[in-house]
Design a protein around this motif. Structure first.
Motif, PDB file in Angstrom:
ATOM      1  N   ILE A  27     -53.796  33.053  17.005  1.00  0.00           N
ATOM      2  CA  ILE A  27     -52.671  32.122  17.523  1.00  0.00           C
ATOM      3  C   ILE A  27     -52.120  31.458  16.361  1.00  0.00           C
ATOM      4  CG2 ILE A  27     -53.165  29.564  18.477  1.00  0.00           C
ATOM      5  CD1 ILE A  27     -55.465  30.783  20.015  1.00  0.00           C
ATOM      6  N   ALA A  28     -52.718  31.338  15.158  1.00  0.00           N
ATOM      7  CA  ALA A  28     -52.227  30.684  13.933  1.00  0.00           C
ATOM      8  C   ALA A  28     -50.920  31.501  13.274  1.00  0.00           C
ATOM      9  CB  ALA A  28     -52.965  30.638  12.894  1.00  0.00           C
ATOM     10  N   ALA A  29     -50.979  32.960  13.610  1.00  0.00           N
ATOM     11  CA  ALA A  29     -50.100  34.028  13.119  1.00  0.00           C
ATOM     12  C   ALA A  29     -48.889  33.854  14.260  1.00  0.00           C
ATOM     13  CB  ALA A  29     -50.579  35.490  12.915  1.00  0.00           C
ATOM     14  N   SER A  30     -49.129  33.709  15.259  1.00  0.00           N
ATOM     15  CA  SER A  30     -48.032  33.832  16.616  1.00  0.00           C
ATOM     16  C   SER A  30     -47.289  32.550  16.602  1.00  0.00           C
ATOM     17  CB  SER A  30     -48.669  34.214  17.801  1.00  0.00           C
ATOM     18  OG  SER A  30     -49.434  32.879  18.177  1.00  0.00           O
ATOM     19  N   SER A  31     -47.747  31.254  15.906  1.00  0.00           N
ATOM     20  CA  SER A  31     -47.095  30.070  15.897  1.00  0.00           C
ATOM     21  C   SER A  31     -46.405  29.864  14.482  1.00  0.00           C
ATOM     22  CB  SER A  31     -47.935  28.879  16.355  1.00  0.00           C
ATOM     23  OG  SER A  31     -49.020  29.043  15.258  1.00  0.00           O
ATOM     24  N   ALA A  32     -46.766  30.688  13.497  1.00  0.00           N
ATOM     25  CA  ALA A  32     -46.348  30.456  12.148  1.00  0.00           C
ATOM     26  C   ALA A  32     -44.825  30.737  11.921  1.00  0.00           C
ATOM     27  CB  ALA A  32     -47.109  31.512  11.238  1.00  0.00           C
ATOM     28  N   ALA A  33     -44.024  29.884  11.298  1.00  0.00           N
ATOM     29  CA  ALA A  33     -42.632  30.304  11.077  1.00  0.00           C
ATOM     30  C   ALA A  33     -42.232  31.236  10.179  1.00  0.00           C
ATOM     31  CB  ALA A  33     -42.095  28.807  10.533  1.00  0.00           C
ATOM     32  N   GLU A  34     -43.214  31.653   9.167  1.00  0.00           N
ATOM     33  CA  GLU A  34     -43.096  32.604   8.148  1.00  0.00           C
ATOM     34  C   GLU A  34     -43.720  33.792   8.821  1.00  0.00           C
ATOM     35  OE1 GLU A  34     -46.947  30.600   7.543  1.00  0.00           O
ATOM     36  OE2 GLU A  34     -44.906  29.696   7.634  1.00  0.00           O
ATOM     37  N   GLU A  35     -43.283  34.807   7.990  1.00  0.00           N
ATOM     38  CA  GLU A  35     -43.859  36.512   8.291  1.00  0.00           C
ATOM     39  C   GLU A  35     -45.301  36.381   8.240  1.00  0.00           C
ATOM     40  OE1 GLU A  35     -42.954  40.743   6.964  1.00  0.00           O
ATOM     41  OE2 GLU A  35     -41.154  39.575   7.121  1.00  0.00           O
ATOM     42  N   ARG A  36     -45.737  35.921   7.426  1.00  0.00           N
ATOM     43  CA  ARG A  36     -47.210  36.273   7.110  1.00  0.00           C
ATOM     44  C   ARG A  36     -47.871  34.878   6.815  1.00  0.00           C
ATOM     45  NH1 ARG A  36     -47.939  41.684   3.485  1.00  0.00           N
ATOM     46  NH2 ARG A  36     -46.555  42.773   4.638  1.00  0.00           N
ATOM     47  N   LEU A  37     -49.042  34.658   7.194  1.00  0.00           N
ATOM     48  CA  LEU A  37     -49.895  33.659   6.819  1.00  0.00           C
ATOM     49  C   LEU A  37     -50.019  33.352   5.302  1.00  0.00           C
ATOM     50  CD1 LEU A  37     -52.323  33.402   9.900  1.00  0.00           C
ATOM     51  CD2 LEU A  37     -50.379  32.069   9.514  1.00  0.00           C
ATOM     52  N   SER A  38     -50.193  32.358   4.468  1.00  0.00           N
ATOM     53  CA  SER A  38     -50.664  32.399   3.286  1.00  0.00           C
ATOM     54  C   SER A  38     -52.169  32.390   3.288  1.00  0.00           C
ATOM     55  CB  SER A  38     -50.079  31.062   2.685  1.00  0.00           C
ATOM     56  OG  SER A  38     -50.816  29.779   3.118  1.00  0.00           O
ATOM     57  N   THR A  39     -52.738  32.593   2.060  1.00  0.00           N
ATOM     58  CA  THR A  39     -54.246  32.685   2.069  1.00  0.00           C
ATOM     59  C   THR A  39     -54.467  31.221   2.307  1.00  0.00           C
ATOM     60  OG1 THR A  39     -53.903  34.286   0.079  1.00  0.00           O
ATOM     61  CG2 THR A  39     -56.050  33.101   0.465  1.00  0.00           C
ATOM     62  N   ASP A  40     -54.038  30.306   1.692  1.00  0.00           N
ATOM     63  CA  ASP A  40     -54.464  28.864   2.126  1.00  0.00           C
ATOM     64  C   ASP A  40     -54.400  28.547   3.546  1.00  0.00           C
ATOM     65  OD1 ASP A  40     -54.749  28.280  -0.483  1.00  0.00           O
ATOM     66  OD2 ASP A  40     -52.790  27.504  -0.770  1.00  0.00           O
ATOM     67  N   ARG A  41     -53.609  29.147   4.179  1.00  0.00           N
ATOM     68  CA  ARG A  41     -53.514  28.842   5.773  1.00  0.00           C
ATOM     69  C   ARG A  41     -54.618  29.519   6.428  1.00  0.00           C
ATOM     70  NH1 ARG A  41     -53.594  26.068  10.065  1.00  0.00           N
ATOM     71  NH2 ARG A  41     -52.595  26.940  11.720  1.00  0.00           N
ATOM     72  N   ILE A  42     -54.959  30.504   6.118  1.00  0.00           N
ATOM     73  CA  ILE A  42     -55.900  31.679   6.539  1.00  0.00           C
ATOM     74  C   ILE A  42     -57.250  30.904   6.428  1.00  0.00           C
ATOM     75  CG2 ILE A  42     -57.198  33.739   6.423  1.00  0.00           C
ATOM     76  CD1 ILE A  42     -54.424  35.172   5.850  1.00  0.00           C
ATOM     77  N   ASP A  43     -57.488  30.502   5.033  1.00  0.00           N
ATOM     78  CA  ASP A  43     -58.649  29.547   4.991  1.00  0.00           C
ATOM     79  C   ASP A  43     -58.803  28.320   5.663  1.00  0.00           C
ATOM     80  OD1 ASP A  43     -59.554  31.272   2.879  1.00  0.00           O
ATOM     81  OD2 ASP A  43     -58.752  30.123   1.252  1.00  0.00           O
ATOM     82  N   GLU A  44     -57.589  27.741   5.887  1.00  0.00           N
ATOM     83  CA  GLU A  44     -57.544  26.540   6.864  1.00  0.00           C
ATOM     84  C   GLU A  44     -57.808  26.805   8.325  1.00  0.00           C
ATOM     85  OE1 GLU A  44     -54.290  23.605   8.738  1.00  0.00           O
ATOM     86  OE2 GLU A  44     -54.080  24.425   6.531  1.00  0.00           O
ATOM     87  N   VAL A  45     -57.563  28.016   8.862  1.00  0.00           N
ATOM     88  CA  VAL A  45     -57.858  28.472  10.149  1.00  0.00           C
ATOM     89  C   VAL A  45     -59.229  29.022  10.256  1.00  0.00           C
ATOM     90  CG1 VAL A  45     -57.312  30.247  11.885  1.00  0.00           C
ATOM     91  CG2 VAL A  45     -55.458  29.078  10.630  1.00  0.00           C
ATOM     92  N   LEU A  46     -59.654  29.525   9.355  1.00  0.00           N
ATOM     93  CA  LEU A  46     -61.065  29.811   9.499  1.00  0.00           C
ATOM     94  C   LEU A  46     -62.309  28.901   8.795  1.00  0.00           C
ATOM     95  CD1 LEU A  46     -61.016  33.626   7.981  1.00  0.00           C
ATOM     96  CD2 LEU A  46     -60.762  32.984  10.216  1.00  0.00           C
TER      97      LEU A  46
END
Length: 65
Positions: A27-46
């Motif tokens: 869900i986070a990846a599909s709604s992200a403006a950038e091509e890839r999620l940053s490590t910080d964003r992945i940590d936030e989601v998880l």
């Protein structure tokens, strides 16, 4: 439904949690403006919580050792 192998049967709670977290990442990846999620964003989601490193204990080689 994810089932555990073995005589107990029933859902595997660890697998269900992993599936839920994977879904959150998708869900986070599909709604992200950038091509890839940053490590910080992945940590936030998880919901990763980083611990502060403790200061090393005074010992041999320290100021009083």
């Amino acid at each position: 439904m994810v089932s555990r192998r073995g005589p107990s049967g029933g859902p595997d709670p660890v697998a269900l949690i992993e599936i839920d977290l994977y879904g959150e990442l998708m869900i986070a990846a599909s709604s992200a403006a950038e091509e890839r999620l940053s490590t910080d964003r992945i940590d936030e989601v998880l919901r990763v919580v980083r611990r502060q490193r403790a200061e090393p204990a005074e010992g041999p080689g320290g100021p009083e050792g």
